[in-house]
Design a protein around this motif. Structure first.
Motif: not given
Length: 356
Positions: A185-196, A210-215, A221-223
């Motif tokens: 398990f990774i105790d992460f502070v946020r998820e990001i993604s890159v599209i190449t 970008v930053e991704n927020r999940h429910e 939501q993506t910022i």
């Protein structure tokens, strides 16, 4: 003009009939191309906007060959298209991405091994072929661990989080006794993604991280771009470029990553196709991710990934689609609906973008 460049008037073949195929077909039309959709579902959203639609199973060799005869190039809108279907089509027409990219993304164990080989750091993982392997993961990684099926998991499906060895047997049964992978398990502070994106000449461009927020395991939501990412932004783009080049694929590769409390990147998964976290590009990038895929598939030069304005994307889930009058009334919102007939709970019915 390059001999591999397919001029406007040509046909892009798209395997898969979901919303990503729909938006790719619309982007193709804007560049003067026609789209032929191949999918087994009769009510495919992409079929509504396509030049032609073949409704057939991916194992139907005759249908695949007939499809190939009508298109100039083939791409995919989701990574779980059977590898064999794309391999067959690749013998007849350019396939962008290639079948190696599909095979790698379709199996979580292959995917983790590959991403580590090109420089990514992954959470500790072990293959799981029975409850005893889950117990071993708990002993090696500590508690909790996340066990995921190696194939066909998405939006939180096909995975179980567990804390104690006594839960291993039930977890294995819940996952259908299917070959799986256990991750620390990774105790992460946020998820990001890159599209190449990579073109037929091997040129590579990336959209900013970008930053991704999940429910409930579903992207909400993506910022874009991800705020306050610092040096990790360039690192994420560099690693994503390594990954797409290593597969020798032409098309789009999306890679999800976690940012840890120590400000390190841990890779999660990849997808050789357009990605939900790239929908903001439709209104706030110089070239949308869907146009970029069409450019790659048809042998055109890559488009600019310049951000026109920082933006927010939000998914429209289930019954929220009935709020479309209010969304349309907001002058700041760019609304994109997918034409799906049934608004089930958690189902992605559309999205909206706005400047921030």
């Amino acid at each position: 003009m390059s001999q591999e460049m397919i001029p406007p008037g040509g046909v892009i073949g798209i395997l898969g009939g979901g919303q990503l195929g729909r938006m790719t077909a619309l982007a193709a039309a804007n560049l003067g191309y026609r789209a032929h959709i191949f999918a087994p579902e009769r009510d495919s959203p992409a079929a509504d906007v396509a030049w032609q639609f073949t409704c057939a199973d991916y194992s139907d060799v005759s249908a695949l060959k007939s499809f190939a005869g009508t298109v100039d190039s083939v791409t995919v809108e989701f990574e779980n298209v059977p590898e064999g279907a794309l391999t067959l089509l690749a013998e007849l027409k350019p396939a962008r991405p290639n079948s190696l990219s599909l095979a790698t993304a379709q199996d979580r164990l292959n995917e983790k091994n590959y991403l580590e080989s090109v420089g990514f750091k992954a959470a500790p993982f072990l293959p799981v072929n029975g409850p005893e392997d889950i117990v071993s993961a708990l002993e090696n990684f500590g508690s909790p661990v996340v066990v995921k099926t190696r194939r066909f998991g998405y939006d939180g499906k096909g995975q179980v989080k567990l804390f104690e060895p006594k839960e291993a047997k039930d977890a294995w049964v819940e996952l259908g006794c299917s070959p799986s992978i256990a991750e620390g398990f990774i105790d992460f502070v946020r998820e990001i993604s890159v599209i190449t994106a990579r073109d037929i000449g091997g040129n590579i461009v990336s959209y900013p991280a970008v930053e991704n927020r999940h429910e409930n395991h579903i992207l909400r939501q993506t910022i874009a771009p991800a705020p306050d990412l610092g040096k990790l932004a360039a690192e994420a783009e560099h690693l994503a470029a390594n990954a797409i080049a290593g597969l020798d694929m032409v098309g789009l590769l999306a890679i999800e990553m976690f940012v840890t409390r120590e400000n390190n990147l841990i890779v999660n998964e990849m997808a050789p196709r357009p990605h939900n976290s790239g929908h903001w590009t439709m209104d706030f990038a110089a070239t949308s991710q869907f146009e970029q895929l069409v450019r790659c598939a048809m042998g055109l030069p890559l488009g600019s990934t310049e951000v026109l304005c920082p933006a927010e994307m939000q998914n429209i889930l289930g019954d929220e689609v009935y709020d479309w009058p209010q969304l349309l009334a907001d002058p700041k919102i760019h609304l994109h609906l997918y034409g799906k007939n049934e608004a089930r709970k958690g189902r992605k019915m559309g999205h909206w973008n706005r400047a921030i």
